[in-house]
Design a protein around this motif. Sequence first.
Motif, mmCIF file in Angstrom:
data_model
loop_
_atom_site.group_PDB
_atom_site.id
_atom_site.type_symbol
_atom_site.label_atom_id
_atom_site.label_comp_id
_atom_site.label_asym_id
_atom_site.label_seq_id
_atom_site.Cartn_x
_atom_site.Cartn_y
_atom_site.Cartn_z
ATOM 1 N N ALA A 63 0.837 -1.201 0.000
ATOM 2 C CA ALA A 63 0.000 0.000 0.000
ATOM 3 C C ALA A 63 0.869 1.247 0.000
ATOM 4 O O ALA A 63 0.614 2.214 -0.724
ATOM 5 C CB ALA A 63 -0.921 -0.016 1.214
ATOM 6 N N ALA A 64 1.939 1.250 0.814
ATOM 7 C CA ALA A 64 2.777 2.444 0.910
ATOM 8 C C ALA A 64 3.539 2.679 -0.388
ATOM 9 O O ALA A 64 3.762 3.824 -0.797
ATOM 10 C CB ALA A 64 3.753 2.299 2.073
ATOM 11 N N ARG A 82 2.085 0.458 6.840
ATOM 12 C CA ARG A 82 1.860 1.465 5.822
ATOM 13 C C ARG A 82 2.337 2.827 6.314
ATOM 14 O O ARG A 82 3.092 3.523 5.626
ATOM 15 C CB ARG A 82 0.372 1.521 5.467
ATOM 16 N N ASN A 121 2.576 1.809 -3.400
ATOM 17 C CA ASN A 121 1.666 2.207 -4.494
ATOM 18 C C ASN A 121 0.603 3.121 -3.920
ATOM 19 O O ASN A 121 -0.557 2.757 -3.826
ATOM 20 C CB ASN A 121 0.989 0.985 -5.099
ATOM 21 N N ARG A 122 1.003 4.280 -3.480
ATOM 22 C CA ARG A 122 0.074 5.141 -2.787
ATOM 23 C C ARG A 122 -1.088 5.552 -3.682
ATOM 24 O O ARG A 122 -0.887 5.829 -4.865
ATOM 25 C CB ARG A 122 0.797 6.389 -2.287
ATOM 26 N N ASN A 123 -2.297 5.594 -3.111
ATOM 27 C CA ASN A 123 -3.518 5.985 -3.803
ATOM 28 C C ASN A 123 -3.879 5.067 -4.961
ATOM 29 O O ASN A 123 -4.583 5.458 -5.877
ATOM 30 C CB ASN A 123 -3.444 7.427 -4.315
ATOM 31 N N ASP A 177 -3.772 0.358 -2.121
ATOM 32 C CA ASP A 177 -3.733 1.247 -0.958
ATOM 33 C C ASP A 177 -5.124 1.333 -0.324
ATOM 34 O O ASP A 177 -5.276 1.237 0.894
ATOM 35 C CB ASP A 177 -3.255 2.633 -1.418
ATOM 36 N N SER A 199 -6.334 0.071 3.385
ATOM 37 C CA SER A 199 -7.021 0.924 4.358
ATOM 38 C C SER A 199 -8.339 0.303 4.784
ATOM 39 O O SER A 199 -8.684 0.318 5.972
ATOM 40 C CB SER A 199 -7.293 2.308 3.755
#
Lengths: 310, 298
Positions: free
Chosen positions: A120-121, A193, A123-125, A129, A133
């Motif tokens: 997730a970190a 993350r 490949n932010r957004n 990710d 979340s």
Amino acid sequence: MILFIIKRLISIAATFFAVSIIIFLMMHAVPGGPFDGNDMPVSAAVREQLMAKLGLDQPLWVQYLNYMGGVLRLDFGVPYQSPGESVLSLLANAWPPSLILGGLGVLIGAPLGILLGMAAALNRNSWIDYLASAVATLGLTIPVFVTSMLLILVFAVWLNWLPASGWGKPERWILPIVAYAAIPLATYARYTRSAFLDNINKPFVTTLRAKGLSERRIIFQHVLKNSAIPMVTVFLPMFIGTATGSIFVESMFRVPGLGSYFVSSIQNRDYPLEMALVLMVTVAICLAYLISDIVYALINPRIRFGGNKQ
Amino acid sequence: MTTETDVALAVPPAYVQRSPAYFALRRFLANRAAVGGGIVLLILILAAIFAPLLSKSDPTAQAFLKDSLAFPSAEHWFGVDDLGRDFFTRILYGARVSLTIGFAAAAFSVLIGVPLGALAGYFGGKTDWFIMRLIELFSVVPPLLGAMLLGALTGGGFVTIIAVAALFGWVGVCLLVRAQVSAFREKEFVRAAQALGASPWYIIRRHLIPNSVSPIIVGFVLSIPLAMMLEAGLSFLGIGVPPPTPSWGQMINVGMNFVFFYWHMALFPTAALAITVLATTLFGDGLRDALDPTQKGR
């Protein structure tokens, strides 16, 4: 380092005795005694004799000293509900299911959570990710017995793929393990993350890139190590969550583990069994404290030498 | 020939001074999950308040014994339970129990946590050491275990659960307030107040607690779901709210026995609890991010 561990051990022993006194007093302050129940009616004379035999007629502090004297010799007494056994043998039969399911849940959930948090970190957004979340929020907010119930409804009742409850065959383990894994998975996904996001734009990463280090070595060797502290910090809350979750998971999936004894021993005023269970959990949590302190000191020399107790 | 009036002068935007609350509101509204959670929470609160208007039957009356265990239908939206009570009504009144316990416990958590946190943060030293050891003691005994013992000690019931949840809920509020107060303790305005001869009590009451309003609000909202989960957990284990009163945890426990044949008995209380806890947490997280942007993402 040795001095540090000794110091922590002393403070843990102090906590252990404080907890044991508080729990002992609370337990005995509960109105009613072990032989007041309706399912085993005994006459007043018999009850008096039983109380005298079990030492329950003595003053509380004598009872406490007797009991703790036994505990230090690893003798946890005899459970009132099944006098033929000792508390230790009763628990010896009960802990393997709890340990297998809980242990596998953590062993599967925590690494998966770390990987999910890392992905997730990095490949932010992206969709991963958002997935991380969502998993983290759901896993940390929804109580374990709700997760368990939904698992049973979907996989056992509607899809009919897996058995809903019981113990023995490996396929019966799958759903409880998934339920157990939810907490470590969610905890580690969230904290990995945020720890990664804190580190990934630091100057040292740029330096490493400029040095020409491969991206994989930067991530796994340097960023992961620098993100380890928050991951150690959350180990304890995660451990407590999983341990208390066992009460619900085992009651949902009808697993013959330790969890069921927590409720029954309190309801039956089974003092030795109840005390043994609470003390065991306390020791486990204290040991988890100690382990995370040691790991802290190993990965962060400032704590070791600064004497900062936190 | 054009007149001067046609030439529109670019009007400089009026300078409006915005309060921090305005920016907090803007940040909150930008967070879709938090707004959604807040709306769901509001609907739940309204449904709980106006429960008698939404359903005509009594949550404890066994009015539909002939239709016991009936599946959801137009007449009984969530079906009928094993004792012949309309399940929609039970779920609706369960929201009352859950929300009341959540809000009351959170309020008491604030009442305990704010003074202790302010004392620990302002005086530091021995006071701080003592309060931190107290917190450590509470973190070694898992809340649920302590609550189980205390529940047995007092025989369960509505008021007990609020007390137990507050007893284990104040720690979070206390830590938040302590951090804020110890950060403000060295600020110039506190020094000035001290120089003017203000007593510690006055400084805490007039300066430090008003400056800790955002962590207090956040602590309050975030202890609500914890209390609701504690109540549901205890009721699930049979040592929480006693039976005739509808409680979701208790209904999940009963539903468990019927899960293979009468799935509605298990699904609806589970879903209700999950949605309520999730909505409250999302709302609280959004509030925290909006009120304290430096903490975002933690």
